[in-house]
Design a protein around this motif. Structure first.
Motif, mmCIF file in Angstrom:
data_model
loop_
_atom_site.group_PDB
_atom_site.id
_atom_site.type_symbol
_atom_site.label_atom_id
_atom_site.label_comp_id
_atom_site.label_asym_id
_atom_site.label_seq_id
_atom_site.Cartn_x
_atom_site.Cartn_y
_atom_site.Cartn_z
ATOM 1 N N MET A 198 -13.892 29.619 -20.805
ATOM 2 C CA MET A 198 -14.002 29.401 -19.853
ATOM 3 C C MET A 198 -12.425 29.164 -19.887
ATOM 4 N N GLU A 199 -11.407 28.977 -18.116
ATOM 5 C CA GLU A 199 -10.669 28.398 -18.836
ATOM 6 C C GLU A 199 -10.725 27.677 -17.261
ATOM 7 N N THR A 200 -10.842 25.605 -17.547
ATOM 8 C CA THR A 200 -11.245 25.810 -16.302
ATOM 9 C C THR A 200 -10.284 23.792 -16.454
ATOM 10 N N LYS A 201 -10.164 23.999 -15.291
ATOM 11 C CA LYS A 201 -9.667 22.340 -15.234
ATOM 12 C C LYS A 201 -10.464 21.144 -15.037
ATOM 13 N N ASN A 202 -9.622 19.773 -15.260
ATOM 14 C CA ASN A 202 -10.453 18.818 -15.220
ATOM 15 C C ASN A 202 -10.357 17.295 -14.104
ATOM 16 N N TRP A 203 -10.871 18.548 -12.976
ATOM 17 C CA TRP A 203 -11.259 17.529 -11.591
ATOM 18 C C TRP A 203 -11.260 16.466 -11.474
ATOM 19 N N ILE A 204 -12.520 15.912 -12.429
ATOM 20 C CA ILE A 204 -13.286 14.657 -11.794
ATOM 21 C C ILE A 204 -12.888 13.429 -12.607
ATOM 22 N N LYS A 205 -11.051 13.380 -13.302
ATOM 23 C CA LYS A 205 -10.943 12.425 -13.618
ATOM 24 C C LYS A 205 -9.465 11.620 -12.143
ATOM 25 N N ASP A 206 -10.000 12.118 -11.519
ATOM 26 C CA ASP A 206 -9.369 12.342 -9.465
ATOM 27 C C ASP A 206 -10.164 11.259 -9.326
ATOM 28 N N PHE A 207 -11.880 11.556 -9.652
ATOM 29 C CA PHE A 207 -12.914 10.723 -8.268
ATOM 30 C C PHE A 207 -13.203 9.145 -9.594
ATOM 31 N N ASN A 208 -14.071 8.679 -9.777
ATOM 32 C CA ASN A 208 -14.421 6.939 -10.104
ATOM 33 C C ASN A 208 -15.545 7.607 -11.326
ATOM 34 N N ASN A 209 -15.363 6.516 -12.101
ATOM 35 C CA ASN A 209 -17.039 7.546 -13.198
ATOM 36 C C ASN A 209 -18.029 5.967 -12.974
ATOM 37 N N PRO A 210 -19.041 6.243 -12.510
ATOM 38 C CA PRO A 210 -19.468 7.836 -12.089
ATOM 39 C C PRO A 210 -19.020 8.047 -10.818
ATOM 40 N N LEU A 211 -19.210 9.733 -10.451
ATOM 41 C CA LEU A 211 -18.777 9.937 -8.905
ATOM 42 C C LEU A 211 -20.508 9.784 -7.988
ATOM 43 N N MET A 212 -19.812 9.802 -7.252
ATOM 44 C CA MET A 212 -21.166 9.507 -6.421
ATOM 45 C C MET A 212 -21.131 10.656 -5.211
ATOM 46 N N ILE A 213 -22.150 11.376 -4.401
ATOM 47 C CA ILE A 213 -21.992 12.676 -3.352
ATOM 48 C C ILE A 213 -23.564 11.681 -3.200
ATOM 49 N N ALA A 214 -23.073 11.720 -2.453
ATOM 50 C CA ALA A 214 -24.523 11.356 -0.891
ATOM 51 C C ALA A 214 -24.495 11.625 0.603
ATOM 52 N N GLY A 215 -25.609 11.635 1.058
ATOM 53 C CA GLY A 215 -25.396 12.011 2.230
ATOM 54 C C GLY A 215 -27.034 13.013 2.257
ATOM 55 N N PRO A 216 -27.141 13.365 3.851
ATOM 56 C CA PRO A 216 -28.413 13.960 3.969
ATOM 57 C C PRO A 216 -28.529 15.554 3.439
ATOM 58 N N CYS A 217 -30.293 15.508 3.394
ATOM 59 C CA CYS A 217 -30.495 16.722 3.121
ATOM 60 C C CYS A 217 -29.937 17.519 3.420
ATOM 61 N N SER A 218 -30.016 17.602 5.281
ATOM 62 C CA SER A 218 -29.590 18.644 6.164
ATOM 63 C C SER A 218 -28.877 17.799 7.328
#
Ligand code: PEP
Ligand code: MN
Length: 357
Positions: free
Chosen positions: A1-21
């Motif tokens: 699979m040819e993929t791109k390294n997008w995560i380097k544009d974020f902090n390490n670790p990448l934090m995603i948060a918010g409500p279930c709904s």
């Protein structure tokens, strides 16, 4: 699979948060306002796949306006779950930054294909949750379907796997599967979803730390300003304040950490042990239930609980088995003594049932 390294544009670790709904515009804005500043992506489910009908199934497209507003006003990236081509069309129209495919969708190749085609050639990041069943190939298949449509910014989310019997976790984590995934696709980021693994608030920190011990790149954590009143997954949501605390405690292990391999190997072994212990206990409880039945039978036919001949046979048989399985005779003696004593206790209490009362 040819993929791109997008995560380097974020902090390490990448934090995603918010409500279930997403529930209301005010709810979304309130949560966004309280969010720890290191959270770079705001999540909210707009269309919710629920187990039973007549549950809250998400606010629908109107929630996309709220998500967009959160993104614009707080300068945070946004993400939501898409499960149909129409969801994709709407999410793209509202320019949601990142899309994720839910566990109940990943299992269905028709559905994934439809989504992949609707997303063709997008530069958006697409995160694929593991399927509800522990099938690594099916998970990879979903990524391949997306990749074949020219989608290169791919990531995966480990949210645990469904089991019939619920024990500690709502969805059993299988760290080994995530590690196998990493070995096959070292460049595709892996995000942990402690909320859907844990199912309850008090396990979020522990599961998050485990994810980092396995070298995960980030976390997606369900966060609500008033978790008890949340319209879905109330038990597993935490406040933004609690998330901040957890983030302060967590130790992120870098991939170059010398101890990384050791931690990972240890965790895999420990998980295997936990699983075996659970199976042993299940079997023992089943065994005692059978002893109870025997007690009933002996009572009915007026036979003594202890039958020396039978016990002798069990011992011989068990020693033979122990030898075959490489267990020492001393261990087997102690094990048998404990099991025998408990069985006799169980049978006695059946036989004495009416005497005691
Ligand atoms: C969610 O993230 O709220 C969700 C529905 O998750 P999953 O697909 O993992 O069940
Ligand atoms: Mn949820």
């Amino acid at each position: 699979m040819e993929t791109k390294n997008w995560i380097k544009d974020f902090n390490n670790p990448l934090m995603i948060a918010g409500p279930c709904s997403a529930e209301s515009e005010l709810q979304m804005m309130t949560i966004a306002e309280q969010m720890p500043k290191d959270v770079e992506i705001f999540r909210a489910g707009i269309w919710k796949p629920r187990t039973k009908p007549n549950s809250f199934e998400g606010v629908g497209a109107i929630g996309l306006n709220w998500l967009k507003r959160v993104g614009d006003e707080f300068g945070i990236k946004t993400t939501t779950e898409v499960a149909t081509a129409n969801h994709v069309k709407l999410a793209l129209e509202y320019d949601i930054d990142i899309l994720w495919i839910g566990a109940r969708t990943t299992v269905n190749p028709f559905q994934v294909q439809e989504i992949a085609e609707a997303l063709r050639d997008t530069d958006k990041i697409v995160l694929v949750k593991n399927p509800v069943n522990p099938d690594l190939e099916l998970w990879i298949g979903a990524l391949e379907r997306l990749n074949q449509q020219g989608i290169k910014n791919l990531g995966v989310i480990h949210r645990g796997f469904s089991t019939y019997k619920k024990d500690k976790y709502r969805n059993q984590p299988q760290w080994q599967i995530a590690l196998d995934f990493r070995n096959r696709f070292p460049d595709i980021p892996i995000i942990g979803d402690p909320s859907h693994i844990a199912g309850t608030r008090d396990l979020i920190e522990e599961v998050s730390q485990k994810a980092f011990n396995f070298g995960f790149d980030g976390l997606m954590v369900e966060t609500h300003h008033n978790p008890d009143e949340a319209w879905s997954d109330a038990k597993q949501q935490i406040t933004p304040h609690r998330l901040q605390e957890i983030m302060e405690h967590l130790q992120v292990r870098s991939v170059n950490d010398e101890n990384q391999d050791y931690h990972q190997a240890l965790e895999v072994y420990r998980n295997q042990l936990d699983d075996k212990d659970r199976q042993v206990l299940e079997m023992l409880s089943e065994r005692m239930r059978i002893a109870e039945e025997i007690g009933e039978l002996k009572k009915k036919h007026n036979i003594t609980v202890f039958q020396p001949k039978r016990w002798g046979e069990i011992r011989d048989y068990m020693h033979e088995l122990a030898h075959k399985y490489g267990l020492t005779p001393e261990f087997i003696e102690e094990y048998l003594a404990a099991v025998h004593q408990e069985s006799i206790k169980v049978q006695n209490s059946v036989m004495n049932e009416n005497i005691d009362s």
